[in-house]
Scaffold this motif. Structure first.
Motif, PDB file in Angstrom:
ATOM      1  N   GLY A 444       0.752  -1.315  -0.031  1.00 23.73           N
ATOM      2  CA  GLY A 444       0.157  -0.361  -0.247  1.00 23.73           C
ATOM      3  C   GLY A 444       1.059   0.828  -0.403  1.00 23.73           C
ATOM      4  N   THR A 445       1.249   1.780  -1.494  1.00 25.24           N
ATOM      5  CA  THR A 445       2.669   3.105  -1.136  1.00 25.24           C
ATOM      6  C   THR A 445       1.812   4.204  -1.183  1.00 25.24           C
ATOM      7  OG1 THR A 445       1.538   3.019  -3.471  1.00 25.24           O
ATOM      8  CG2 THR A 445       3.389   1.921  -2.393  1.00 25.24           C
ATOM      9  N   ASN A 446       0.804   4.144  -0.707  1.00 22.27           N
ATOM     10  CA  ASN A 446      -0.135   5.649   0.188  1.00 22.27           C
ATOM     11  C   ASN A 446       0.002   5.673   1.818  1.00 22.27           C
ATOM     12  OD1 ASN A 446      -1.320   6.020  -2.754  1.00 22.27           O
ATOM     13  ND2 ASN A 446      -3.043   5.510  -2.043  1.00 22.27           N
ATOM     14  N   MET A 468       5.248  10.198  -4.942  1.00 25.31           N
ATOM     15  CA  MET A 468       5.973   8.611  -5.439  1.00 25.31           C
ATOM     16  C   MET A 468       6.841   7.922  -5.845  1.00 25.31           C
ATOM     17  SD  MET A 468       3.733   7.850  -8.857  1.00 25.31           S
ATOM     18  CE  MET A 468       2.313   9.040  -8.029  1.00 25.31           C
ATOM     19  N   TRP A 469       7.845   9.080  -6.265  1.00 28.56           N
ATOM     20  CA  TRP A 469       9.629   9.109  -7.013  1.00 28.56           C
ATOM     21  C   TRP A 469      10.008   9.545  -5.443  1.00 28.56           C
ATOM     22  CZ3 TRP A 469      10.228   7.030 -11.690  1.00 28.56           C
ATOM     23  CH2 TRP A 469       9.200   6.713 -12.063  1.00 28.56           C
ATOM     24  N   CYS A 494      -1.176  -1.654  -4.371  1.00 22.34           N
ATOM     25  CA  CYS A 494      -2.271  -1.455  -5.194  1.00 22.34           C
ATOM     26  C   CYS A 494      -2.739  -0.054  -4.161  1.00 22.34           C
ATOM     27  CB  CYS A 494      -2.892  -2.282  -3.425  1.00 22.34           C
ATOM     28  SG  CYS A 494      -3.127  -2.448  -2.486  1.00 22.34           S
ATOM     29  N   GLY A 495      -1.538   1.117  -3.816  1.00 21.17           N
ATOM     30  CA  GLY A 495      -1.626   2.244  -3.899  1.00 21.17           C
ATOM     31  C   GLY A 495      -1.797   2.893  -5.179  1.00 21.17           C
ATOM     32  N   GLU A 496      -1.608   4.232  -5.316  1.00 21.63           N
ATOM     33  CA  GLU A 496      -1.916   4.785  -6.244  1.00 21.63           C
ATOM     34  C   GLU A 496      -0.978   4.524  -7.370  1.00 21.63           C
ATOM     35  OE1 GLU A 496      -2.678   9.532  -5.822  1.00 21.63           O
ATOM     36  OE2 GLU A 496      -3.899   8.687  -3.364  1.00 21.63           O
ATOM     37  N   SER A 497       0.238   4.775  -6.835  1.00 23.88           N
ATOM     38  CA  SER A 497       1.551   4.552  -7.589  1.00 23.88           C
ATOM     39  C   SER A 497       1.116   3.606  -9.051  1.00 23.88           C
ATOM     40  CB  SER A 497       2.669   4.101  -7.281  1.00 23.88           C
ATOM     41  OG  SER A 497       2.289   2.775  -5.983  1.00 23.88           O
ATOM     42  N   ALA A 504       4.863   1.752 -13.293  1.00 23.76           N
ATOM     43  CA  ALA A 504       5.037   0.968 -13.554  1.00 23.76           C
ATOM     44  C   ALA A 504       5.678   0.444 -13.758  1.00 23.76           C
ATOM     45  CB  ALA A 504       3.386   1.249 -14.558  1.00 23.76           C
ATOM     46  N   LEU A 505       6.980   0.821 -14.351  1.00 25.76           N
ATOM     47  CA  LEU A 505       7.747   0.200 -15.277  1.00 25.76           C
ATOM     48  C   LEU A 505       9.021   0.223 -14.033  1.00 25.76           C
ATOM     49  CD1 LEU A 505       8.686   1.776 -18.587  1.00 25.76           C
ATOM     50  CD2 LEU A 505       7.176  -0.169 -18.308  1.00 25.76           C
ATOM     51  N   VAL A 506       8.955   0.825 -12.935  1.00 25.03           N
ATOM     52  CA  VAL A 506       9.604   1.003 -12.464  1.00 25.03           C
ATOM     53  C   VAL A 506       9.565   0.115 -11.391  1.00 25.03           C
ATOM     54  CG1 VAL A 506      10.632   1.983 -10.035  1.00 25.03           C
ATOM     55  CG2 VAL A 506      10.166   2.306 -12.246  1.00 25.03           C
ATOM     56  N   LEU A 507       8.664  -0.132 -10.869  1.00 24.99           N
ATOM     57  CA  LEU A 507       7.656  -1.219  -9.548  1.00 24.99           C
ATOM     58  C   LEU A 507       8.064  -2.762 -10.491  1.00 24.99           C
ATOM     59  CD1 LEU A 507       4.444   0.594  -8.901  1.00 24.99           C
ATOM     60  CD2 LEU A 507       6.268   0.045  -7.551  1.00 24.99           C
ATOM     61  N   VAL A 508       7.582  -2.799 -12.293  1.00 24.16           N
ATOM     62  CA  VAL A 508       7.994  -4.374 -12.504  1.00 24.16           C
ATOM     63  C   VAL A 508       9.829  -4.656 -12.052  1.00 24.16           C
ATOM     64  CG1 VAL A 508       7.939  -5.064 -15.149  1.00 24.16           C
ATOM     65  CG2 VAL A 508       5.610  -3.858 -13.561  1.00 24.16           C
TER      66      VAL A 508
END
Length: 571
Positions: A444-446, A468-469, A494-497, A504-508
């Motif tokens: 939960g990134t928020n 988020m960065w 599942c957070g806003e990021s 999304a590219l970073v997270l993957v």
């Protein structure tokens, strides 16, 4: 398939965008509350009304406002219905009414009585922060409507729209938003509010471009044509043909992207689950074809604004409806996330000095274990009734012992796949130990950003700290993803990021295996992933992690993105 980035043209007003939509249209200013003297008496045929008549008139005004809101709620669906019903409950609140009538009985003028009590409640809400602070707009909307009806003045709100327009307001209450003629609204702009407030949530559900916290928005003249760009967070008065054309190309492009409903994956075939966040069973019934399932079902909507907890039967019926609507697709259910900004009348502990760090989320099991046990029993019944097995996760878990306790309770109730939310830095730092106890985790990134940066995520003036960065937050995400790879267990976000194509590219690249977001964000995220290999995603992630500041992290990631993707998505 191209679309030029709009950027931030000279003369644009800046705010916080909700989603990626864009629109051009004339401004329609929302009517302000009536300007009246708080000390003015209630007049009937030019004569000051007797106290009994004043009391009767104010009480009737409350009844009429509550009834009107309930009528709007009955005609609405999903989140709009829920927030309207909650606002109607505010108008029906016995404590609020009782204090107003007590003041009137003591001789206080009606407007002063209503205003004084509402401001007292508003101060309490603002001090509590979070969900309650977001409801101050709704509370003051009730006040304005009651005052208008008491004095027989026109109710404040959205004007009659003769043509497709951009609705501009200092803030919008759910009742105002629900009253919109959607055939004539192209965007919403407000000076107040936040990306997690009711206006933003409802605008997202309705698919309307929305920009909040736009200083000077209500200074725009009625009828002024503006370009609203939620992706850039800008409102540009009198846009030129170049801006109009760029926005139109982007709308056409994103509409074309929405036709792609294939499973999410990188260019070289690494699967990435693309899921939707929902809050109600009605949201599940509207689940778009491009979603591979539900990555976050916020079950607290069932509990909020109630005097008692819903029964096991009522909960089981709702959970079964969601599972049936998903029709075999994955459904991740978050157990009750209450406390702090989402207080419950029947569970929140009194006198918590810092509710955000108090008994909230999974920690409610310390004071009210029956809430979790009943919810898990209902989920077990829904599984038996539908034959579908939900993934179930607990929020605000901080230690491996808490994860083990939750897993034990959930499995005893018949839940097959058990996980926890990673929102507390301690859980991210010890993610391998947490994952040893459960089947999956979801970031939960928020809240993770809020706790990592020691910053209330609803304080707009501190938004830069919650970017988020922020490299420190990315470090925590990376630590959790590494633990997932080591244990060979899924790690979602599942957070806003998750809904930002670049992030999304970073997270993957960090190792996240699924992304859950507002349904409208899915097409752009799917497109961005499909145009980059896993290796490129890892390079993008490494560049962001190596940065010193949030702006530098985003710039470093953007520099490695396919130029056509940058242009198509106006990144």
């Amino acid at each position: 398939m191209t679309g030029a980035p709009v950027g931030a043209p000279a003369g644009a007003l800046h705010g916080v965008g909700v989603g990626r939509g864009a629109a051009v249209g004339p401004v329609a200013l929302v009517r302000a509350a009536p300007a009246v003297d708080p000390g003015a008496p209630l007049l009937v045929d030019g004569v000051e009304a007797a106290p009994a008549r004043v009391r009767e008139t104010v009480e009737r005004a409350f009844d009429e406002v509550a009834a009107g809101l309930r009528e709007q709620a009955a005609a609405a669906t999903g989140t709009v219905r829920d927030v309207l019903a909650a606002t109607a409950q505010m108008a029906d609140d016995t404590a609020l009414r009782g204090q107003v009538l007590t003041r009137i009985d003591s001789g206080e003028p009606p407007v002063a009585a209503v205003d004084g009590v509402v401001e007292t409640f508003a101060g309490m809400f603002e001090q509590a922060g979070g969900y309650l602070a977001e409801r101050v707009t709704d509370l003051r909307s009730v006040r304005d409507r009651v005052v208008a009806r008491t004095l027989r003045l026109p109710e404040p709100g959205v004007p009659y729209l003769e043509r497709p327009s951009v609705v501009v307001a200092r803030d919008l209450a759910p009742a105002d938003t629900a009253a919109l003629d959607l055939t004539k609204v192209v965007a919403i702009v407000t000076e107040l509010g936040g990306p997690t407030g009711h206006t933003a949530i409802i605008a997202g559900q309705l698919g309307l471009p929305c920009v909040v916290r736009v200083t000077g928005a209500t200074g725009l003249e009625d009828g002024t044509v503006v370009a609203v760009d939620a992706a850039a967070g800008t409102v540009l008065p009198d846009p030129g043909e170049d801006v109009r054309a760029a926005l139109e190309r982007r709308r056409a492009t994103e509409a074309m992207l929405a036709d792609d409903t294939a499973p999410g994956a990188t260019a070289d075939g690494r699967a990435v689950g693309l899921l939707a966040n929902i809050g109600t069973a009605a949201d599940a019934e509207r689940l778009v074809a491009s979603a591979e399932g539900v990555g976050l079902f916020r079950t607290e909507v069932l509990f909020l604004d109630r005097a008692t907890a819903p029964s096991v039967e009522e909960q089981a019926e709702t959970y079964a409806a969601v599972l049936r609507a998903a029709d075999g697709r994955k459904v991740v259910v978050r157990t009750l996330d209450a406390g702090a900004d989402k207080p419950l009348a029947f569970a929140t502990l009194p006198d918590e000095e810092n509710p955000a760090l108090g008994v909230r989320g999974y920690r409610l099991v310390r004071a009210h274990p029956e809430l979790l046990d009943t919810q898990l029993a209902a989920l077990g019944r829904a599984r038996a009734a539908t034959g579908a097995s939900p993934w179930v996760m607990a929020p605000m878990v901080a230690t491996p012992d808490e994860a083990r306790d939750f897993a034990t309770r959930a499995r005893a109730a018949g839940v097959d796949t058990v996980g926890v939310m990673v929102e507390v830095p301690a859980a991210a730092l010890r993610a391998a130990d947490v994952l040893a106890e459960v089947d999956f985790v979801s970031l939960g990134t928020n809240d993770l950003a809020q706790y990592a940066m020691a910053t209330d995520r609803l304080r707009g003036e501190l938004a830069d700290l919650l970017d988020m960065w922020q490299p420190a937050v990315l470090d925590l995400v990376a630590a959790t993803a590494r633990a997932g790879r080591a244990t060979r267990k899924p790690v979602g976000v599942c957070g806003e990021s998750a809904g930002d194509p670049l992030m999304a590219l970073v997270l993957v690249g960090l190792g996240v295996t699924s992304l859950s977001m507002a349904p409208g964000a899915l097409p752009a995220v799917r497109y961005a992933l499909r145009r980059h290999t896993l290796l490129t995603c890892e390079e993008v992630a490494d560049a962001a992690l190596a940065a010193r500041t949030a702006p530098e992290a985003r710039a470093a990631a953007l520099a490695l993105v396919d130029p056509e993707v940058r242009t198509t998505l106006a990144l």
